[in-house]
Motif scaffolding. Sequence first.
Motif, PDB file in Angstrom:
ATOM      1  N   VAL A 163       5.790   1.299  -1.362  1.00  0.00           N
ATOM      2  CA  VAL A 163       4.614   1.755  -0.624  1.00  0.00           C
ATOM      3  C   VAL A 163       4.785   1.711   0.898  1.00  0.00           C
ATOM      4  CG1 VAL A 163       3.046   1.162  -2.494  1.00  0.00           C
ATOM      5  CG2 VAL A 163       3.516  -0.537  -0.730  1.00  0.00           C
ATOM      6  N   ALA A 164       5.752   0.964   1.401  1.00  0.00           N
ATOM      7  CA  ALA A 164       5.949   0.873   2.853  1.00  0.00           C
ATOM      8  C   ALA A 164       7.255   0.146   3.125  1.00  0.00           C
ATOM      9  CB  ALA A 164       4.787   0.130   3.518  1.00  0.00           C
ATOM     10  N   THR A 165       7.662   0.186   4.395  1.00  0.00           N
ATOM     11  CA  THR A 165       8.805  -0.600   4.861  1.00  0.00           C
ATOM     12  C   THR A 165       8.305  -1.586   5.916  1.00  0.00           C
ATOM     13  OG1 THR A 165      10.406   1.174   4.471  1.00  0.00           O
ATOM     14  CG2 THR A 165      11.031  -0.517   6.053  1.00  0.00           C
ATOM     15  N   LEU A 166       8.740  -2.823   5.806  1.00  0.00           N
ATOM     16  CA  LEU A 166       8.400  -3.848   6.787  1.00  0.00           C
ATOM     17  C   LEU A 166       9.692  -4.365   7.413  1.00  0.00           C
ATOM     18  CD1 LEU A 166       6.350  -5.796   8.141  1.00  0.00           C
ATOM     19  CD2 LEU A 166       6.736  -7.359   6.215  1.00  0.00           C
ATOM     20  N   VAL A 167       9.727  -4.381   8.738  1.00  0.00           N
ATOM     21  CA  VAL A 167      10.885  -4.891   9.469  1.00  0.00           C
ATOM     22  C   VAL A 167      10.417  -6.092  10.283  1.00  0.00           C
ATOM     23  CG1 VAL A 167      12.802  -4.327  10.989  1.00  0.00           C
ATOM     24  CG2 VAL A 167      11.698  -2.511   9.660  1.00  0.00           C
ATOM     25  N   GLU A 168      11.117  -7.215  10.162  1.00  0.00           N
ATOM     26  CA  GLU A 168      10.676  -8.448  10.815  1.00  0.00           C
ATOM     27  C   GLU A 168      11.691  -8.948  11.830  1.00  0.00           C
ATOM     28  OE1 GLU A 168       7.912 -10.770   7.699  1.00  0.00           O
ATOM     29  OE2 GLU A 168       9.994 -10.537   7.021  1.00  0.00           O
ATOM     30  N   LEU A 169      11.165  -9.526  12.906  1.00  0.00           N
ATOM     31  CA  LEU A 169      11.958 -10.209  13.920  1.00  0.00           C
ATOM     32  C   LEU A 169      11.233 -11.489  14.288  1.00  0.00           C
ATOM     33  CD1 LEU A 169      11.651  -6.917  15.099  1.00  0.00           C
ATOM     34  CD2 LEU A 169      13.740  -7.713  16.199  1.00  0.00           C
ATOM     35  N   SER A 170      11.946 -12.429  14.893  1.00  0.00           N
ATOM     36  CA  SER A 170      11.306 -13.666  15.336  1.00  0.00           C
ATOM     37  C   SER A 170      11.693 -13.971  16.771  1.00  0.00           C
ATOM     38  CB  SER A 170      11.696 -14.834  14.425  1.00  0.00           C
ATOM     39  OG  SER A 170      13.092 -15.034  14.447  1.00  0.00           O
ATOM     40  N   ILE A 171      10.756 -14.578  17.479  1.00  0.00           N
ATOM     41  CA  ILE A 171      10.955 -14.973  18.877  1.00  0.00           C
ATOM     42  C   ILE A 171      10.605 -16.454  18.965  1.00  0.00           C
ATOM     43  CG2 ILE A 171      10.269 -14.591  21.274  1.00  0.00           C
ATOM     44  CD1 ILE A 171       9.254 -11.796  20.370  1.00  0.00           C
ATOM     45  N   SER A 172      11.575 -17.297  19.252  1.00  0.00           N
ATOM     46  CA  SER A 172      11.319 -18.733  19.308  1.00  0.00           C
ATOM     47  C   SER A 172      10.918 -19.163  20.719  1.00  0.00           C
ATOM     48  CB  SER A 172      12.567 -19.508  18.865  1.00  0.00           C
ATOM     49  OG  SER A 172      13.659 -19.233  19.725  1.00  0.00           O
TER      50      SER A 172
ATOM     51  N   ILE B 229       8.386  -2.754   0.860  1.00  0.00           N
ATOM     52  CA  ILE B 229       7.151  -3.322   0.337  1.00  0.00           C
ATOM     53  C   ILE B 229       6.777  -2.553  -0.924  1.00  0.00           C
ATOM     54  CG2 ILE B 229       4.714  -3.753   0.775  1.00  0.00           C
ATOM     55  CD1 ILE B 229       6.623  -5.484   2.421  1.00  0.00           C
ATOM     56  N   GLU B 230       6.555  -3.293  -2.003  1.00  0.00           N
ATOM     57  CA  GLU B 230       6.247  -2.663  -3.283  1.00  0.00           C
ATOM     58  C   GLU B 230       4.905  -3.159  -3.804  1.00  0.00           C
ATOM     59  OE1 GLU B 230      10.580  -1.890  -5.233  1.00  0.00           O
ATOM     60  OE2 GLU B 230       9.948  -3.995  -5.099  1.00  0.00           O
ATOM     61  N   ALA B 231       4.364  -2.433  -4.769  1.00  0.00           N
ATOM     62  CA  ALA B 231       3.100  -2.817  -5.380  1.00  0.00           C
ATOM     63  C   ALA B 231       3.112  -2.441  -6.851  1.00  0.00           C
ATOM     64  CB  ALA B 231       1.928  -2.132  -4.677  1.00  0.00           C
ATOM     65  N   MET B 232       2.324  -3.170  -7.643  1.00  0.00           N
ATOM     66  CA  MET B 232       2.151  -2.837  -9.047  1.00  0.00           C
ATOM     67  C   MET B 232       1.068  -1.777  -9.191  1.00  0.00           C
ATOM     68  SD  MET B 232       2.383  -6.631 -10.805  1.00  0.00           S
ATOM     69  CE  MET B 232       1.805  -6.073 -12.416  1.00  0.00           C
ATOM     70  N   PRO B 233       1.078  -1.010 -10.267  1.00  0.00           N
ATOM     71  CA  PRO B 233      -0.006  -0.048 -10.496  1.00  0.00           C
ATOM     72  C   PRO B 233      -1.356  -0.745 -10.516  1.00  0.00           C
ATOM     73  CG  PRO B 233       1.798   0.318 -12.047  1.00  0.00           C
ATOM     74  CD  PRO B 233       2.089  -0.974 -11.349  1.00  0.00           C
ATOM     75  N   ILE B 234      -2.327  -0.171  -9.830  1.00  0.00           N
ATOM     76  CA  ILE B 234      -3.666  -0.760  -9.806  1.00  0.00           C
ATOM     77  C   ILE B 234      -4.240  -0.749 -11.219  1.00  0.00           C
ATOM     78  CG2 ILE B 234      -6.024  -0.464  -8.942  1.00  0.00           C
ATOM     79  CD1 ILE B 234      -4.755   0.787  -6.418  1.00  0.00           C
ATOM     80  N   GLY B 235      -4.846  -1.848 -11.600  1.00  0.00           N
ATOM     81  CA  GLY B 235      -5.448  -1.942 -12.930  1.00  0.00           C
ATOM     82  C   GLY B 235      -4.483  -2.361 -14.022  1.00  0.00           C
ATOM     83  N   THR B 236      -3.283  -2.815 -13.661  1.00  0.00           N
ATOM     84  CA  THR B 236      -2.332  -3.276 -14.675  1.00  0.00           C
ATOM     85  C   THR B 236      -2.946  -4.410 -15.507  1.00  0.00           C
ATOM     86  OG1 THR B 236      -0.376  -2.689 -13.367  1.00  0.00           O
ATOM     87  CG2 THR B 236      -0.088  -4.362 -15.074  1.00  0.00           C
ATOM     88  N   ARG B 237      -2.896  -4.240 -16.814  1.00  0.00           N
ATOM     89  CA  ARG B 237      -3.338  -5.267 -17.757  1.00  0.00           C
ATOM     90  C   ARG B 237      -2.271  -5.421 -18.829  1.00  0.00           C
ATOM     91  NH1 ARG B 237      -9.350  -5.593 -17.734  1.00  0.00           N
ATOM     92  NH2 ARG B 237      -9.227  -6.532 -19.786  1.00  0.00           N
TER      93      ARG B 237
ATOM     94  N   PRO C 119      -0.171  -4.485  -1.760  1.00  0.00           N
ATOM     95  CA  PRO C 119       0.313  -4.388  -0.378  1.00  0.00           C
ATOM     96  C   PRO C 119      -0.149  -5.610   0.416  1.00  0.00           C
ATOM     97  CG  PRO C 119      -0.634  -2.302  -1.072  1.00  0.00           C
ATOM     98  CD  PRO C 119      -0.967  -3.308  -2.145  1.00  0.00           C
ATOM     99  N   PRO C 120       0.655  -6.086   1.375  1.00  0.00           N
ATOM    100  CA  PRO C 120       0.350  -7.332   2.091  1.00  0.00           C
ATOM    101  C   PRO C 120      -0.670  -7.135   3.210  1.00  0.00           C
ATOM    102  CG  PRO C 120       2.433  -6.438   2.856  1.00  0.00           C
ATOM    103  CD  PRO C 120       1.971  -5.523   1.760  1.00  0.00           C
TER     104      PRO C 120
ATOM    105  N   ALA D 239      -7.216  -5.008  -5.431  1.00  0.00           N
ATOM    106  CA  ALA D 239      -6.009  -4.179  -5.375  1.00  0.00           C
ATOM    107  C   ALA D 239      -6.338  -2.784  -4.850  1.00  0.00           C
ATOM    108  CB  ALA D 239      -5.374  -4.087  -6.756  1.00  0.00           C
ATOM    109  N   GLU D 240      -7.470  -2.236  -5.260  1.00  0.00           N
ATOM    110  CA  GLU D 240      -7.885  -0.920  -4.753  1.00  0.00           C
ATOM    111  C   GLU D 240      -8.119  -0.974  -3.248  1.00  0.00           C
ATOM    112  OE1 GLU D 240     -10.134   1.335  -8.416  1.00  0.00           O
ATOM    113  OE2 GLU D 240     -11.319  -0.107  -7.260  1.00  0.00           O
ATOM    114  N   MET D 241      -8.817  -2.012  -2.786  1.00  0.00           N
ATOM    115  CA  MET D 241      -9.063  -2.167  -1.351  1.00  0.00           C
ATOM    116  C   MET D 241      -7.757  -2.319  -0.591  1.00  0.00           C
ATOM    117  SD  MET D 241      -9.027  -4.623   1.228  1.00  0.00           S
ATOM    118  CE  MET D 241      -9.066  -6.170   0.325  1.00  0.00           C
ATOM    119  N   SER D 242      -6.838  -3.130  -1.113  1.00  0.00           N
ATOM    120  CA  SER D 242      -5.563  -3.356  -0.436  1.00  0.00           C
ATOM    121  C   SER D 242      -4.782  -2.062  -0.287  1.00  0.00           C
ATOM    122  CB  SER D 242      -4.740  -4.398  -1.205  1.00  0.00           C
ATOM    123  OG  SER D 242      -5.398  -5.643  -1.227  1.00  0.00           O
ATOM    124  N   ALA D 243      -4.797  -1.227  -1.316  1.00  0.00           N
ATOM    125  CA  ALA D 243      -4.100   0.060  -1.248  1.00  0.00           C
ATOM    126  C   ALA D 243      -4.745   0.974  -0.205  1.00  0.00           C
ATOM    127  CB  ALA D 243      -4.104   0.729  -2.616  1.00  0.00           C
TER     128      ALA D 243
END
Length: 376
Positions: A175-184, A270-278, A296-297, A342-346
Amino acid sequence: MKMRIAIAGGGLGGLTLARILRRHGLDAVVYEREASRSARSQGGMLDLHPESGQQALAEAGLTGRFRSEARPEGEEHRILDQAGRTLVHHKPHPGSFSGRPEIDRRALRDLLLDSLPGDAVAWQHRLVAATPRPDGGFGLTFHGGHKTDCDILIGADGARSVVRSLLTDAKLSYVATLVELSISDADRRHPDLAELVGPGNLWCVGVNQILAAQRLGDGGIRVGISLRAEDRDIDTYRSKRALLDLFEGWDSRLTALIEAGDSAPTPRRIEAMPIGTRWANQPGITLIGDAAHLMPPVGEGANQAMLDAAELAGELAANPADPDTAIRTYEEAMFTRTHPIAEMSARVQAMMLSPTAADDITRFFTARTTEPAAAD
């Protein structure tokens, strides 16, 4: 005969579950793939919601410890456009825990680990297979060949859950790509960026992309770049130069967050499961957290995982003689609760990475500020 409960995964959900079960007199062993609590970084900070994450900590008897570690000032949130203009600026009430105070993931995990006896977590135990036994329960096989049995198996093993495959064949979607960096040590080394980010979260919103940063409890800054899912080699994003090219034309005060990164960027899909998975209920096995409903985060994952843990522990404690009924009751409530989340997050994920994200996000947060009782 004592019920043997195995929890696959020592993240926030699995540890919360183990802690609350023990408060009810039910022992569980958490099997964690990492070698120790300090084997890797635990990521940035998260905000714990009163109705989910904080409620779970209350049931774990850890509210006092949480408040000693949390940072209410971390709830401050600024949203800028790509020219550096302020669109939204939310400031929490000083010292108030009534909202969603921030806490570093590492601090929260340590808090939970410290609440458990030393033998509650089996480190360096990566589950590779779980096999139903003819007489009930499961045989567990770990990387390296170690084996054990359990009566109840709970998958808290995240996005790539091994336990999930025993219950559903639901496929993850990109669902998306996330790239992370850190600054100490930002206050000393990069005071301008420390002031820009402030004590909480900063989002810089463009067209189909977001440059975000958050202040950590140790004085560092975690930078996250969110991009739309696309057919591009993930290694493309391991170069600061390539990232800066994506943000060409943005205010240089904002792109300085990329330049200041201590090391090469770390990208992930970034991945997600199908909404409504049971799944159909099966005796002696269930899932919590990302293993059950990967989303999604956008702020719900850890909170829902911890609430899953609290609700499952409550059901098992209330009906220890019939754990299968307890699991069935938990699952039905969990499916109902998490579906709209899950619907709201999407929706929020799509909104954040849309061409009109700046306007859409401004309206979203303005509505939340003026209507505090609204569900989110």
